[in-house]
Write a protein that holds these residues in place. Structure first.
Motif, short mmCIF file in Angstrom:
data_model
loop_
_atom_site.label_atom_id
_atom_site.label_comp_id
_atom_site.label_asym_id
_atom_site.label_seq_id
_atom_site.Cartn_x
_atom_site.Cartn_y
_atom_site.Cartn_z
N ASN A 1 -24.49 -18.06 36.61
CA ASN A 1 -25.02 -17.74 35.49
C ASN A 1 -24.95 -18.70 34.26
OD1 ASN A 1 -26.32 -15.77 34.04
ND2 ASN A 1 -24.50 -14.80 33.45
N VAL A 2 -23.96 -19.69 34.34
CA VAL A 2 -24.02 -20.83 33.21
C VAL A 2 -24.99 -21.67 33.59
CG1 VAL A 2 -22.56 -22.30 32.14
CG2 VAL A 2 -21.37 -20.50 33.09
N ALA B 1 -34.17 -15.18 37.56
CA ALA B 1 -33.78 -14.39 38.56
C ALA B 1 -33.70 -15.44 39.74
CB ALA B 1 -34.28 -13.12 38.91
N LEU B 2 -34.89 -16.22 39.96
CA LEU B 2 -35.08 -16.78 41.00
C LEU B 2 -33.90 -17.80 41.24
CD1 LEU B 2 -38.96 -17.13 40.85
CD2 LEU B 2 -37.61 -16.01 42.82
N TYR C 1 -25.19 -19.81 26.58
CA TYR C 1 -24.19 -19.22 27.54
C TYR C 1 -23.22 -18.64 26.66
CZ TYR C 1 -21.19 -17.28 30.86
OH TYR C 1 -20.37 -16.63 31.80
N ARG C 2 -23.18 -17.14 26.62
CA ARG C 2 -21.95 -16.31 25.59
C ARG C 2 -22.00 -16.69 24.48
NH1 ARG C 2 -16.64 -15.71 29.35
NH2 ARG C 2 -16.03 -14.72 27.18
N ARG D 1 -26.93 -8.97 35.73
CA ARG D 1 -26.26 -10.21 35.08
C ARG D 1 -26.74 -10.43 33.74
NH1 ARG D 1 -23.63 -13.41 38.73
NH2 ARG D 1 -22.68 -13.93 36.97
N ASN D 2 -25.83 -10.83 32.84
CA ASN D 2 -26.23 -11.05 31.39
C ASN D 2 -27.02 -12.54 31.39
OD1 ASN D 2 -24.82 -9.22 30.10
ND2 ASN D 2 -22.92 -9.98 30.15
#
Length: 265
Positions: free
Chosen positions: A162-163, A149-150, A232-233, A254-255
Motif C-alpha cells: 500500500n505504501v 488495484a493492479l 500515504y496516511r 484497502r485505504n
C-alpha cells in the motif's frame, strides 16, 4: 503487511549470517516441528526473496517457505539465545546469531515444484534481476481495473504494497482510479524504473524512503521515526508539492491515498 523490500532485506541478512554453515532449527511453538526436523543441522545454501515470500534452500534439496502476512516478524539475538518467549514458530541458530520467527501466515517445507508454481503465479518483482516488467505491462495495458488495484495485485506485480502503491502513483502524477489500459507504456516504464530504485533504497535503509530531498520538510511522518511520505496516511493534510488536501477512499478493501491537485485523472 510488510512490503517486498522487507523480505529482500531479510533474505540478505540471513544470507550474510547463516548461509554456508549448518543451522540449528527448532519450533518451540510446535507448529513447525516436522519441518524443523527436516532441516535441523543442515547447511543453509541459499536465501532469497520473491515478492512478499522468503525462501531458504538447504543442502538436502529441502526449501523452507515463509510468508510473514500481517503479523509475522523475525527478531534476532546473539548466541547463546535466551529461552523462547511467546509463540515462536521457528528458531534458527547459527554460530553467533539466532533469529525467532513469530506469527507468519506460512512457514512450511516445500519442494522445487512448489517454488516453481509460486514464481509462476507471481508478477515480476522489481527487486529481482530476472524480473521482466513487460509481463506486468501486458496485463496492465489490457485491463479496465484501476491502476491502484493492479499495482497491489501480486499476480501482476510482486512485492508492492500500500505504501509503495500510493507513493509511486503520486510521484508520477497518475490518479489511482485510472484504468490500467489508459496508462501509457512510457508512464509504466518510468514507474517501473522508479519502483526498482525506491525499493532498492528500502532494502538498504530498512524503511520506505520516497520523498525527494526538496520536499522532505514540513509535516512529520505519519509515525514517529519513519521517513516522510507524500500521500500515504496523510488524509486532509496539505500536499507537499501543490498544497491541495490529500484525499482518501477505499479500493478493494484497502485505504487509498492521493492528491487531487497532482494526480488528476
Amino acid at each position: 503487511m510488510p512490503e517486498g523490500h522487507t523480505l529482500h532485506r531479510l533474505a540478505r541478512i540471513h544470507r550474510d549470517r547463516f548461509v554456508g554453515a549448518p543451522v540449528r532449527v527448532s519450533s518451540p511453538q510446535g507448529r513447525f516441528t516436522d519441518g524443523a526436523r527436516l532441516v535441523d543441522g543442515r547447511v543453509l545454501e541459499r536465501s532469497e526473496a520473491v515478492g512478499k515470500h522468503l525462501l531458504h534452500y538447504y543442502d538436502t534439496d529441502v526449501i523452507v517457505h515463509v510468508h510473514l502476512g500481517i503479523y509475522g516478524t523475525f527478531t534476532e539475538q546473539r548466541v547463546p539465545m535466551e529461552p523462547p518467549r511467546g509463540q515462536v514458530r521457528m528458531r534458527m541458530t547459527g554460530d553467533h546469531v539466532g533469529t525467532d520467527l513469530r506469527g507468519p501466515t506460512a512457514c512450511e517445507v516445500v519442494d522445487e515444484s512448489a517454488v516453481a508454481a509460486l514464481f509462476a503465479r507471481l508478477g515480476p518483482d522489481p527487486l529481482r534481476a530476472d524480473a521482466d516488467p513487460e509481463r506486468a505491462w501486458t496485463r496492465i495495458s489490457k485491463s479496465a481495473t484501476p491502476i491502484g488495484a493492479l499495482l497491489m495485485d501480486q499476480k501482476v506485480l510482486a512485492g508492492v504494497g500500500n505504501v509503495y502503491r500510493a507513493e509511486v502513483l503520486f510521484r508520477h502524477g497518475v490518479h489511482p482510479l485510472r484504468p490500467g489500459r489508459r496508462l501509457t507504456q512510457a508512464e509504466w516504464d518510468a514507474m517501473w524504473v522508479d519502483l526498482v530504485e525506491l525499493m532498492t533504497v528500502g532494502v538498504s535503509a530498512g524503511g520506505i524512503v520516497v520523498v525527494r530531498p526538496e520536499h522532505d520538510h514540513g509535516d512529520p511522518a505519519y509515525v514517529e521515526g519513519k521517513p516522510r511520505t507524500y500521500v500515504y496516511r496523510r488524509t486532509g493534510r496539505a500536499c507537499r508539492v501543490c498544497g491541495a488536501a490529500v484525499a482518501q477512499s477505499v479500493l478493494q478493501g484497502r485505504n487509498l491515498f492521493w492528491c487531487p491537485g497532482c494526480q488528476q485523472d
